[in-house]
Design a protein around this motif. Structure first.
Motif, PDB file in Angstrom:
ATOM      1  N   ASP A  63       0.808  -1.225   0.000  1.00 26.30           N
ATOM      2  CA  ASP A  63       0.000   0.000   0.000  1.00 26.30           C
ATOM      3  C   ASP A  63       0.838   1.271   0.000  1.00 26.30           C
ATOM      4  OD1 ASP A  63      -2.402  -1.320  -0.119  1.00 26.30           O
ATOM      5  OD2 ASP A  63      -2.870  -1.122   2.021  1.00 26.30           O
ATOM      6  N   LEU A  64       2.115   1.177   0.387  1.00 24.45           N
ATOM      7  CA  LEU A  64       2.960   2.369   0.340  1.00 24.45           C
ATOM      8  C   LEU A  64       2.995   2.963  -1.054  1.00 24.45           C
ATOM      9  CD1 LEU A  64       6.015   1.250   2.521  1.00 24.45           C
ATOM     10  CD2 LEU A  64       4.265   2.932   3.132  1.00 24.45           C
ATOM     11  N   LEU A  65       2.846   2.127  -2.080  1.00 21.10           N
ATOM     12  CA  LEU A  65       2.876   2.641  -3.451  1.00 21.10           C
ATOM     13  C   LEU A  65       1.710   3.570  -3.747  1.00 21.10           C
ATOM     14  CD1 LEU A  65       4.025  -0.339  -5.711  1.00 21.10           C
ATOM     15  CD2 LEU A  65       5.280   1.737  -5.146  1.00 21.10           C
ATOM     16  N   LEU A  66       0.620   3.454  -2.996  1.00 17.16           N
ATOM     17  CA  LEU A  66      -0.507   4.360  -3.213  1.00 17.16           C
ATOM     18  C   LEU A  66      -0.113   5.793  -2.907  1.00 17.16           C
ATOM     19  CD1 LEU A  66      -3.316   2.184  -1.576  1.00 17.16           C
ATOM     20  CD2 LEU A  66      -2.935   2.560  -4.033  1.00 17.16           C
ATOM     21  N   ALA A  67       0.753   5.974  -1.915  1.00 19.63           N
ATOM     22  CA  ALA A  67       1.227   7.318  -1.578  1.00 19.63           C
ATOM     23  C   ALA A  67       2.438   7.717  -2.410  1.00 19.63           C
ATOM     24  CB  ALA A  67       1.572   7.383  -0.084  1.00 19.63           C
ATOM     25  N   TRP A  68       3.299   6.767  -2.685  1.00 17.80           N
ATOM     26  CA  TRP A  68       4.519   7.081  -3.418  1.00 17.80           C
ATOM     27  C   TRP A  68       4.262   7.275  -4.910  1.00 17.80           C
ATOM     28  CZ3 TRP A  68       8.116   2.689  -1.166  1.00 17.80           C
ATOM     29  CH2 TRP A  68       8.337   2.949   0.202  1.00 17.80           C
ATOM     30  N   ALA A  69       3.332   6.502  -5.467  1.00 18.12           N
ATOM     31  CA  ALA A  69       3.059   6.534  -6.911  1.00 18.12           C
ATOM     32  C   ALA A  69       1.552   6.503  -7.112  1.00 18.12           C
ATOM     33  CB  ALA A  69       3.719   5.340  -7.599  1.00 18.12           C
ATOM     34  N   PRO A  70       0.878   7.650  -6.969  1.00 21.34           N
ATOM     35  CA  PRO A  70      -0.591   7.660  -7.024  1.00 21.34           C
ATOM     36  C   PRO A  70      -1.176   7.354  -8.398  1.00 21.34           C
ATOM     37  CG  PRO A  70       0.279   9.885  -6.749  1.00 21.34           C
ATOM     38  CD  PRO A  70       1.434   8.959  -6.566  1.00 21.34           C
ATOM     39  N   ASP A  71      -0.398   7.455  -9.456  1.00 23.15           N
ATOM     40  CA  ASP A  71      -0.890   7.189 -10.809  1.00 23.15           C
ATOM     41  C   ASP A  71      -0.950   5.674 -11.040  1.00 23.15           C
ATOM     42  OD1 ASP A  71      -1.190   6.761 -13.560  1.00 23.15           O
ATOM     43  OD2 ASP A  71      -0.035   8.533 -14.089  1.00 23.15           O
ATOM     44  N   PRO A  72      -2.130   5.114 -11.364  1.00 18.09           N
ATOM     45  CA  PRO A  72      -2.226   3.665 -11.585  1.00 18.09           C
ATOM     46  C   PRO A  72      -1.291   3.152 -12.682  1.00 18.09           C
ATOM     47  CG  PRO A  72      -4.426   4.618 -11.361  1.00 18.09           C
ATOM     48  CD  PRO A  72      -3.461   5.761 -11.440  1.00 18.09           C
ATOM     49  N   ALA A  73      -1.069   3.938 -13.721  1.00 20.59           N
ATOM     50  CA  ALA A  73      -0.172   3.499 -14.796  1.00 20.59           C
ATOM     51  C   ALA A  73       1.262   3.386 -14.303  1.00 20.59           C
ATOM     52  CB  ALA A  73      -0.258   4.469 -15.975  1.00 20.59           C
ATOM     53  N   VAL A  74       1.644   4.276 -13.405  1.00 19.07           N
ATOM     54  CA  VAL A  74       2.984   4.217 -12.819  1.00 19.07           C
ATOM     55  C   VAL A  74       3.122   2.972 -11.954  1.00 19.07           C
ATOM     56  CG1 VAL A  74       4.524   5.338 -11.168  1.00 19.07           C
ATOM     57  CG2 VAL A  74       3.406   6.692 -12.954  1.00 19.07           C
ATOM     58  N   ARG A  75       2.103   2.679 -11.166  1.00 16.97           N
ATOM     59  CA  ARG A  75       2.161   1.472 -10.340  1.00 16.97           C
ATOM     60  C   ARG A  75       2.214   0.216 -11.209  1.00 16.97           C
ATOM     61  NH1 ARG A  75      -1.708   4.338  -7.303  1.00 16.97           N
ATOM     62  NH2 ARG A  75      -3.389   2.913  -7.934  1.00 16.97           N
ATOM     63  N   GLN A  76       1.492   0.226 -12.314  1.00 18.25           N
ATOM     64  CA  GLN A  76       1.550  -0.908 -13.242  1.00 18.25           C
ATOM     65  C   GLN A  76       2.977  -1.118 -13.741  1.00 18.25           C
ATOM     66  OE1 GLN A  76      -0.597  -3.175 -14.487  1.00 18.25           O
ATOM     67  NE2 GLN A  76       0.716  -3.963 -16.140  1.00 18.25           N
ATOM     68  N   ALA A  77       3.673  -0.029 -14.060  1.00 11.95           N
ATOM     69  CA  ALA A  77       5.061  -0.138 -14.519  1.00 11.95           C
ATOM     70  C   ALA A  77       5.955  -0.708 -13.421  1.00 11.95           C
ATOM     71  CB  ALA A  77       5.571   1.227 -14.966  1.00 11.95           C
ATOM     72  N   ILE A  78       5.809  -0.193 -12.206  1.00 12.16           N
ATOM     73  CA  ILE A  78       6.682  -0.597 -11.103  1.00 12.16           C
ATOM     74  C   ILE A  78       6.427  -2.049 -10.693  1.00 12.16           C
ATOM     75  CG2 ILE A  78       7.190  -0.172  -8.658  1.00 12.16           C
ATOM     76  CD1 ILE A  78       6.570   2.826  -9.246  1.00 12.16           C
ATOM     77  N   LEU A  79       5.167  -2.449 -10.653  1.00 16.76           N
ATOM     78  CA  LEU A  79       4.801  -3.765 -10.145  1.00 16.76           C
ATOM     79  C   LEU A  79       4.887  -4.865 -11.194  1.00 16.76           C
ATOM     80  CD1 LEU A  79       1.696  -2.733  -8.011  1.00 16.76           C
ATOM     81  CD2 LEU A  79       3.845  -3.642  -7.122  1.00 16.76           C
ATOM     82  N   SER A  80       4.757  -4.515 -12.465  1.00 18.27           N
ATOM     83  CA  SER A  80       4.644  -5.554 -13.478  1.00 18.27           C
ATOM     84  C   SER A  80       5.533  -5.327 -14.692  1.00 18.27           C
ATOM     85  CB  SER A  80       3.178  -5.678 -13.933  1.00 18.27           C
ATOM     86  OG  SER A  80       3.027  -6.699 -14.897  1.00 18.27           O
TER      87      SER A  80
END
Length: 260
Positions: free
Chosen positions: A233-250
């Motif tokens: 869940d820290l990524l919700l604060a660190w990277a609020p853009d869903p597309a950015v989280r998609q890049a980081i996680l996958s």
């Protein structure tokens, strides 16, 4: 993440001896968090003996890769065997208990130049200025662990953090957004003192950022043990853009570790 089992011998320099944490234990974490792939990193506890890590990769199957630890005189045939077993990175844990030296890093970087291998480096981030020039010269892909693993929270303006940010813009350098508790210690689950560094990395560019849990958190006590869901869940604060989280996680790890 790491797998530990007392069925495998510890190295002569080992100092951290966690209880067993198995493939089945981590499958429960995957099911809870919705994680499909995993990168098993060779614990410093086992030195150059990668059997625990590679046996675990085999147990997980095609959704797993490994980061292993090898001596500089490792044979090319052994590197080929490790690759076929799922290894994609060579770990340089330049801290207590390690069997590797800083002088090993450029030697192995040259050996893997132009291949799909990468070096994963972890050290005390307060030493960034001492090692920045060496890391910048490496002719291979490099992964910097745990957002620099600073021994304490630092402002983004601190020279050691600026060193990390300079390295992170290089097109061969990845950074893991992980290990917040190594920097901010007993300040979870938000680890607010770490957020400025993570957010600075995200602002600078997200094409080579990765996420990791560092499960089973072997350095932590019962009082400081994080919840893996909170770490995600820290990524919700660190990277609020869903597309950015998609890049980081996958997307980024799929490219780095060779998932189809």
């Amino acid at each position: 993440m790491h797998i530990y089992s007392r069925a495998y011998p510890a190295s002569s320099k080992a100092w951290l001896f966690p209880p067993d944490f198995s493939v089945d234990d981590y499958r429960k974490v995957q099911a809870r968090l919705g994680l499909q792939r995993t990168i098993i990193v060779q614990p410093v506890t086992y030195g150059f003996d990668n059997r625990c890590t590679l046996d675990s990769v085999a147990a997980f199957g095609p959704g797993a890769r490994a980061v292993v630890t090898v001596p500089t005189d490792v044979a090319d045939s052994e590197l080929d065997r490790l690759w076929q077993s799922g290894a994609r990175g060579l770990r340089y844990h330049q801290m207590r208990g390690s069997l590797t030296e800083w002088s090993d890093v450029p030697v192995m970087a040259e050996r893997i130049r132009g291949t799909g291998w990468h070096l994963q480096i972890q050290f005390d981030g307060l030493e960034f200025l001492d090692h920045e020039a060496l890391i910048a010269r490496l002719p291979c892909t490099v992964v910097i662990d745990h957002m620099g693993r600073y021994a304490r929270p630092l402002a983004v303006e601190h020279p050691a953090v600026q060193s990390l940010l300079r390295l992170a813009v290089r097109d061969n350098v990845y950074v893991k957004l992980s290990g917040a508790y190594h920097i901010a210690h007993a300040s979870g689950p938000e680890y607010r003192d770490v957020a400025p560094i993570a957010q600075a990395l995200v602002r600078q560019g997200t094409g080579r950022l990765l996420w990791g849990s560092d499960w089973p958190h072997p350095t932590e006590t019962a009082e400081t043990m994080p919840d893996d869901a909170d770490l995600l869940d820290l990524l919700l604060a660190w990277a609020p853009d869903p597309a950015v989280r998609q890049a980081i996680l996958s997307d980024n790890p799929a490219r780095l570790y060779g998932f189809g």
